[in-house]
Design a protein around this motif. Structure first.
Motif, PDB file in Angstrom:
ATOM      1  N   VAL A  28       0.917  -1.288  -0.120  1.00  0.00           N
ATOM      2  CA  VAL A  28       0.036   0.179  -0.073  1.00  0.00           C
ATOM      3  C   VAL A  28       0.925   1.139   0.179  1.00  0.00           C
ATOM      4  O   VAL A  28       2.098   1.332   0.808  1.00  0.00           O
ATOM      5  N   LYS A  29       0.625   2.354  -0.928  1.00  0.00           N
ATOM      6  CA  LYS A  29       1.555   3.389  -0.940  1.00  0.00           C
ATOM      7  C   LYS A  29       0.552   4.669  -0.886  1.00  0.00           C
ATOM      8  O   LYS A  29      -0.717   4.478  -1.658  1.00  0.00           O
ATOM      9  N   LYS A  30       0.835   5.558  -0.346  1.00  0.00           N
ATOM     10  CA  LYS A  30      -0.100   6.750  -0.124  1.00  0.00           C
ATOM     11  C   LYS A  30       0.671   8.305  -0.699  1.00  0.00           C
ATOM     12  O   LYS A  30       1.873   8.148  -0.549  1.00  0.00           O
ATOM     13  N   LEU A  31      -0.132   8.832  -1.584  1.00  0.00           N
ATOM     14  CA  LEU A  31       0.552   9.870  -2.107  1.00  0.00           C
ATOM     15  C   LEU A  31      -0.591  10.994  -1.893  1.00  0.00           C
ATOM     16  O   LEU A  31      -1.334  11.226  -2.571  1.00  0.00           O
ATOM     17  N   LYS A  32      -0.254  11.880  -0.627  1.00  0.00           N
ATOM     18  CA  LYS A  32      -1.284  12.661  -0.159  1.00  0.00           C
ATOM     19  C   LYS A  32      -2.712  12.070  -0.046  1.00  0.00           C
ATOM     20  O   LYS A  32      -2.873  11.320   0.764  1.00  0.00           O
ATOM     21  N   ARG A  33      -3.496  12.497  -0.916  1.00  0.00           N
ATOM     22  CA  ARG A  33      -4.965  11.892  -0.729  1.00  0.00           C
ATOM     23  C   ARG A  33      -5.201  10.789  -1.682  1.00  0.00           C
ATOM     24  O   ARG A  33      -6.409  10.148  -1.556  1.00  0.00           O
ATOM     25  N   LEU A  34      -4.006  10.392  -2.234  1.00  0.00           N
ATOM     26  CA  LEU A  34      -4.257   9.149  -3.202  1.00  0.00           C
ATOM     27  C   LEU A  34      -3.664   7.804  -2.552  1.00  0.00           C
ATOM     28  O   LEU A  34      -2.566   7.802  -1.913  1.00  0.00           O
ATOM     29  N   THR A  35      -4.395   6.583  -2.653  1.00  0.00           N
ATOM     30  CA  THR A  35      -3.852   5.433  -1.994  1.00  0.00           C
ATOM     31  C   THR A  35      -3.962   4.380  -2.780  1.00  0.00           C
ATOM     32  O   THR A  35      -4.913   4.163  -3.338  1.00  0.00           O
ATOM     33  N   PHE A  36      -2.747   3.906  -3.155  1.00  0.00           N
ATOM     34  CA  PHE A  36      -2.735   2.742  -4.174  1.00  0.00           C
ATOM     35  C   PHE A  36      -2.355   1.398  -3.298  1.00  0.00           C
ATOM     36  O   PHE A  36      -1.627   1.540  -2.554  1.00  0.00           O
ATOM     37  N   GLN A  37      -3.023   0.219  -3.991  1.00  0.00           N
ATOM     38  CA  GLN A  37      -2.811  -0.910  -3.259  1.00  0.00           C
ATOM     39  C   GLN A  37      -2.650  -1.955  -4.440  1.00  0.00           C
ATOM     40  O   GLN A  37      -3.135  -2.020  -5.709  1.00  0.00           O
ATOM     41  N   PHE A  38      -1.723  -2.811  -4.320  1.00  0.00           N
ATOM     42  CA  PHE A  38      -1.244  -3.857  -5.076  1.00  0.00           C
ATOM     43  C   PHE A  38      -1.833  -5.286  -4.534  1.00  0.00           C
ATOM     44  O   PHE A  38      -1.529  -5.473  -3.387  1.00  0.00           O
ATOM     45  N   GLY A  39      -2.461  -5.883  -5.336  1.00  0.00           N
ATOM     46  CA  GLY A  39      -3.279  -7.235  -4.844  1.00  0.00           C
ATOM     47  C   GLY A  39      -2.007  -8.221  -4.285  1.00  0.00           C
ATOM     48  O   GLY A  39      -0.851  -8.267  -5.035  1.00  0.00           O
ATOM     49  N   ASP A  40      -2.534  -9.238  -3.327  1.00  0.00           N
ATOM     50  CA  ASP A  40      -1.340 -10.020  -3.058  1.00  0.00           C
ATOM     51  C   ASP A  40      -0.820 -10.993  -3.955  1.00  0.00           C
ATOM     52  O   ASP A  40       0.270 -11.231  -3.868  1.00  0.00           O
ATOM     53  N   ALA A  41      -1.639 -11.207  -4.860  1.00  0.00           N
ATOM     54  CA  ALA A  41      -1.141 -12.081  -6.024  1.00  0.00           C
ATOM     55  C   ALA A  41      -0.510 -11.280  -7.135  1.00  0.00           C
ATOM     56  O   ALA A  41      -0.164 -11.999  -8.102  1.00  0.00           O
ATOM     57  N   ARG A  42      -0.351  -9.907  -6.913  1.00  0.00           N
ATOM     58  CA  ARG A  42       0.484  -9.176  -7.845  1.00  0.00           C
ATOM     59  C   ARG A  42      -0.368  -9.194  -9.481  1.00  0.00           C
ATOM     60  O   ARG A  42       0.303  -9.105 -10.445  1.00  0.00           O
ATOM     61  N   LYS A  43      -1.758  -9.343  -9.182  1.00  0.00           N
ATOM     62  CA  LYS A  43      -2.631  -9.355 -10.611  1.00  0.00           C
ATOM     63  C   LYS A  43      -3.416  -8.143 -10.712  1.00  0.00           C
ATOM     64  O   LYS A  43      -4.189  -7.855 -11.658  1.00  0.00           O
ATOM     65  N   ASP A  44      -3.769  -7.462  -9.503  1.00  0.00           N
ATOM     66  CA  ASP A  44      -4.753  -6.344  -9.562  1.00  0.00           C
ATOM     67  C   ASP A  44      -4.244  -5.306  -8.663  1.00  0.00           C
ATOM     68  O   ASP A  44      -3.433  -5.327  -7.639  1.00  0.00           O
ATOM     69  N   SER A  45      -4.840  -4.191  -8.724  1.00  0.00           N
ATOM     70  CA  SER A  45      -4.540  -3.052  -8.025  1.00  0.00           C
ATOM     71  C   SER A  45      -5.645  -1.940  -7.923  1.00  0.00           C
ATOM     72  O   SER A  45      -6.652  -2.010  -8.839  1.00  0.00           O
ATOM     73  N   SER A  46      -5.665  -0.986  -6.948  1.00  0.00           N
ATOM     74  CA  SER A  46      -6.628  -0.161  -6.713  1.00  0.00           C
ATOM     75  C   SER A  46      -6.171   1.121  -6.535  1.00  0.00           C
ATOM     76  O   SER A  46      -5.063   1.188  -5.786  1.00  0.00           O
TER      77      SER A  46
END
Lengths: 110, 115
Positions: free
Chosen positions: A55-73
């Motif tokens: 999980v990475k945060k950039l100010k008001r943006l939060t990015f998540q990489f799925g456990d299996a590295r196939k999906d993200s949000s």
């Protein structure tokens, strides 16, 4: 053929609201990048995620990489009009080759 | 801040004419990419260079498209003859390898309209 599916295709919200966009694939990627593109311009790199579950945060943006590295949000908190743009996810394979999704067009109105 | 430079920003040409685009990557970036982006879609890779060598040109329509990076620095993409279906944004990107991660930085693009 786009191997990365992004949803929704289009999202219109008012300033102050939250939003989430998704990026899904059946392929495993060594890393995944998110870009924002404004009309008539090239994509601008926002973040790179590498580790499953990261999980990475950039100010008001939060990015998540799925456990299996196939999906993200990508989640945006309290959206501002400056967040308007086309959000692209791109999965990286060997030699740095990126596979892009078709993008989610986000429109934030005052 | 270093940027990828592209020219021209806009190009209008008639079908069957030749057209060329130029890209100057960020200094020190060994890898250079050319993409085509059709409206409503994500960028699609046309060709990838590592220094002056082509790493991947599997999606480049070689009957009409050519790309070169003679000294391993700037690059030119050419279309001859242009067709109506070539109307798109042509993007150049460069990257610096960091382990297995290649973060790509894009130029502003060239908007091509073929009439």
């Amino acid at each position: 053929t786009q191997l990365l599916e992004q949803s929704p295709q289009f999202l219109s919200i008012q300033e102050g609201e939250n939003l989430t966009v998704y990026c899904n694939s059946s392929s495993v990627f060594s890393s995944l990048q998110w870009y924002r593109q404004e009309p008539g311009e090239g994509p601008v790199l926002l973040v790179t995620v590498v580790t499953g579950g990261e999980v990475k945060k950039l100010k008001r943006l939060t990015f998540q990489f799925g456990d299996a590295r196939k999906d993200s949000s990508l989640h945006i908190t309290a959206a501002q009009t400056g967040d308007t743009g086309l959000y692209l996810c791109a999965g990286a394979s060997s030699w740095g080759k990126l596979q892009f999704g078709a993008g989610t067009q986000v429109v934030v109105t005052p | 801040e270093a940027e990828v430079a592209q020219s021209p920003r806009y190009k209008i040409t008639e079908k069957s004419q030749a057209v060329a685009f130029w890209c100057d990557p960020i200094s020190g970036h060994a890898t250079l990419y050319w993409y085509r982006q059709i409206l409503g879609q994500g960028p699609e890779l046309l060709v990838q260079f590592q220094d002056e060598s082509v790493v991947d040109d599997s999606q480049l329509p070689k009957d009409r498209f050519s790309a070169e990076r003679l000294k391993g620095v700037d690059s030119t993409l050419k279309i001859q003859p242009a067709e109506l279906g070539d109307s798109a944004m042509y993007l150049c990107a460069s990257s610096l390898e960091s382990g297995t991660v290649y973060e790509q930085y894009f130029g502003p693009g060239t908007r091509l309209t073929v009439t």
